[in-house]
Design an enzyme around this catalytic site. Structure first.
Site, short mmCIF file in Angstrom:
data_model
loop_
_atom_site.label_atom_id
_atom_site.label_comp_id
_atom_site.label_asym_id
_atom_site.label_seq_id
_atom_site.Cartn_x
_atom_site.Cartn_y
_atom_site.Cartn_z
N GLY A 1 56.47 36.31 107.94
CA GLY A 1 55.03 36.00 108.04
C GLY A 1 55.18 34.57 108.49
O GLY A 1 54.19 33.89 108.49
N CYS B 1 33.11 48.20 126.80
CA CYS B 1 31.78 48.37 126.36
C CYS B 1 31.26 48.02 125.05
O CYS B 1 31.08 49.08 124.19
CB CYS B 1 31.33 49.83 126.89
N ARG C 1 43.28 41.39 118.67
CA ARG C 1 43.13 40.49 117.36
C ARG C 1 41.70 39.68 117.54
O ARG C 1 41.30 39.34 116.34
CB ARG C 1 44.32 39.54 117.45
N GLU D 1 62.31 38.92 107.39
CA GLU D 1 61.90 39.91 108.27
C GLU D 1 60.89 39.15 109.37
O GLU D 1 59.82 39.48 109.31
CB GLU D 1 61.01 41.19 107.68
N PRO D 2 61.23 38.38 110.16
CA PRO D 2 60.53 37.69 111.26
C PRO D 2 59.79 38.57 112.22
O PRO D 2 61.00 39.50 112.59
CB PRO D 2 61.34 36.65 111.70
N GLY D 3 58.79 38.55 112.82
CA GLY D 3 58.40 39.47 113.64
C GLY D 3 57.50 38.60 114.64
O GLY D 3 58.20 38.32 115.70
#
Length: 432
Positions: A247, A360, A329, A289-291
């Site tokens: 995170g 659309c 996002r 757990e870096p993403g």
């Protein structure tokens, strides 16, 4: 405009990894995801080297939900990282990439029987158990398959990170994990320790995403070790691993102020060390757990600009050939980005426009009120920091094919994912 390490402007053109983005758009088409793999490698090494310099046993697992494909898994393997997957599809991709099963961790709150069977049969490194249903299922499958299974128990430490509500995960009211305070986690721990087919490695938590401070991680570590100390006294529980999740925030716009990844790691380690010394416990391995922080700012999306619409005295819209189908996002949680016209990268900004997607939907807007040189149809728009949750959340809304993915490094470009075709869109349709 903020440019990352390997991005530069040369002869008026945006270059990434030594490759012209205009040439990439011409060769591979748009929309196009471009990944600077040298930057990904530097981020990965930065995390690993921090642990090594401090002499702490650790695993850095790439949280593959940020961006999954065979090529990125092979890169992470080359850099010696582990891998965090959250579905059978991600696990399957990892195995097809030749990723060592022993370095794969399987997360997620509702793993199916089929997914867990695949994981156990391939002897993956660890299953992060999220709930009692899953704990029983893992025990049952391990017994029937005659395979001992290593697990971490995911706990919610009651910590709310300063981030968007949709990406909060460590607070008490969450769909994830065993609550640390109401007795659930303790019950799960005792059950796992009593199981003949489960090897309980330790505990896991993840407090949220896009976090710009270390306080939440430190508080979570303290609460977990405090609980571990009590369980050690009562049940002789000695965790080999404490996984503090990921995170870690990145810079999307000038309003974001991320801290160096090494600082997250150092302060998390210090918090754990302080607590284990306080309670005379053995120092566990620290897993993270870096993403997003590995791939987010390494990714750039290229679009071709098309139609324009001006509402006098209100706003000027410029449409591009992608949108919420390749970057959901902004529509999902109002994410903000910076961008430039790649083929006019050295020109002064004389206009302010809002970048509209082609889907659309009125809500399909990528960027509001963006300063740019005067845009023209055919210009290439480069949107920065789209490497996390762009391709992985891409969709076929309006039957728009998903874009290609290209890796660039040291002046060379490699196709990592080919562009979908219209024929691909109907591959699974059944004609009556």
């Amino acid at each position: 405009m903020h440019l990352h390490e390997s991005a530069e402007i040369k002869n008026g053109c945006l270059m990434i990894g030594g490759v012209s983005t205009v040439d990439l758009a011409a060769q591979y088409g748009t929309p196009l995801y471009v990944y600077d793999t040298k930057l990904v490698r530097e981020r990965a090494r930065g995390f690993k080297e921090t642990f090594e310099s401090l002499g702490v046993k650790a695993e850095v697992a790439y949280a593959s939900k940020a961006f999954s494909c065979i090529g990125i898994f092979q890169l992470m393997d080359e850099e010696g990282l582990s891998l965090d997957v959250v579905s059978g599809g991600e696990l399957f991709t990892a195995l097809k990439a030749g990723f060592p099963p022993g370095r794969i961790h399987f997360n997620g709150n509702n793993k199916s029987r089929e997914e867990l069977t695949m994981a156990i049969e391939h002897k993956i490194g660890c299953i992060v158990v999220d709930n009692f249903y899953e704990l029983e299922l893992v025990s049952e499958l391990s017994r029937s398959l005659e395979e001992a299974t290593k697990v971490l128990l995911r706990v919610t430490p009651g910590i709310e990170a300063h981030t968007h509500d949709y990406i909060l995960t460590g607070q008490e009211d969450s769909k994830f994990g065993f609550d640390l305070e109401n007795g659930q986690a303790e019950k799960a721990m005792k059950s796992a320790m009593d199981s003949e087919t489960i090897e309980l490695l330790g505990l896991h938590c993840h407090i949220g995403s896009q976090i710009f401070e270390t306080t939440g991680f430190i508080l979570a570590a303290r609460k977990i070790i405090e609980k571990v100390a009590r369980w050690h006294s009562q049940y002789s529980f000695d965790p080999k691993v404490i996984n503090l999740g990921g995170g870690f925030g990145i810079r999307y716009t000038k309003d974001d102020d991320p801290i160096p990844p090494a600082r997250y790691v150092k302060e998390m380690i210090a918090a754990v060390q302080e607590e284990v010394e306080k309670y005379s416990l053995e120092m566990p391995e620290i897993w993270i757990e870096p993403g997003r922080s590995l791939v987010g700012d390494a990714g750039t999306s290229l679009y071709t600009m098309g139609s324009q619409k001006e509402v006098p005295g209100v706003r000027k819209y410029v449409a591009v050939d992608g949108g919420m189908s390749d970057n959901i996002r902004p529509a999902l949680y109002k994410a903000k980005y910076e961008a430039i016209i790649a083929n006019k990268a050295d020109r002064m900004c004389e206009d302010t426009v809002s970048i509209a997607g082609k889907c659309c939907e009125s809500g399909d807007m990528l960027i509001w009120d963006l300063p740019l040189p005067v845009p023209e149809a055919g210009d290439i728009l480069a949107v920065f920091c789209t490497g996390a949750y762009g391709y992985s959340m891409a969709n076929n809304y309006n039957r728009i094919p998903r874009p290609a993915v290209v890796f660039v490094e040291e002046g060379e470009a490699r196709l990592a994912v080919r562009r979908e075709t219209y024929e691909d869109l109907i591959t699974h349709d059944v004609k009556f």
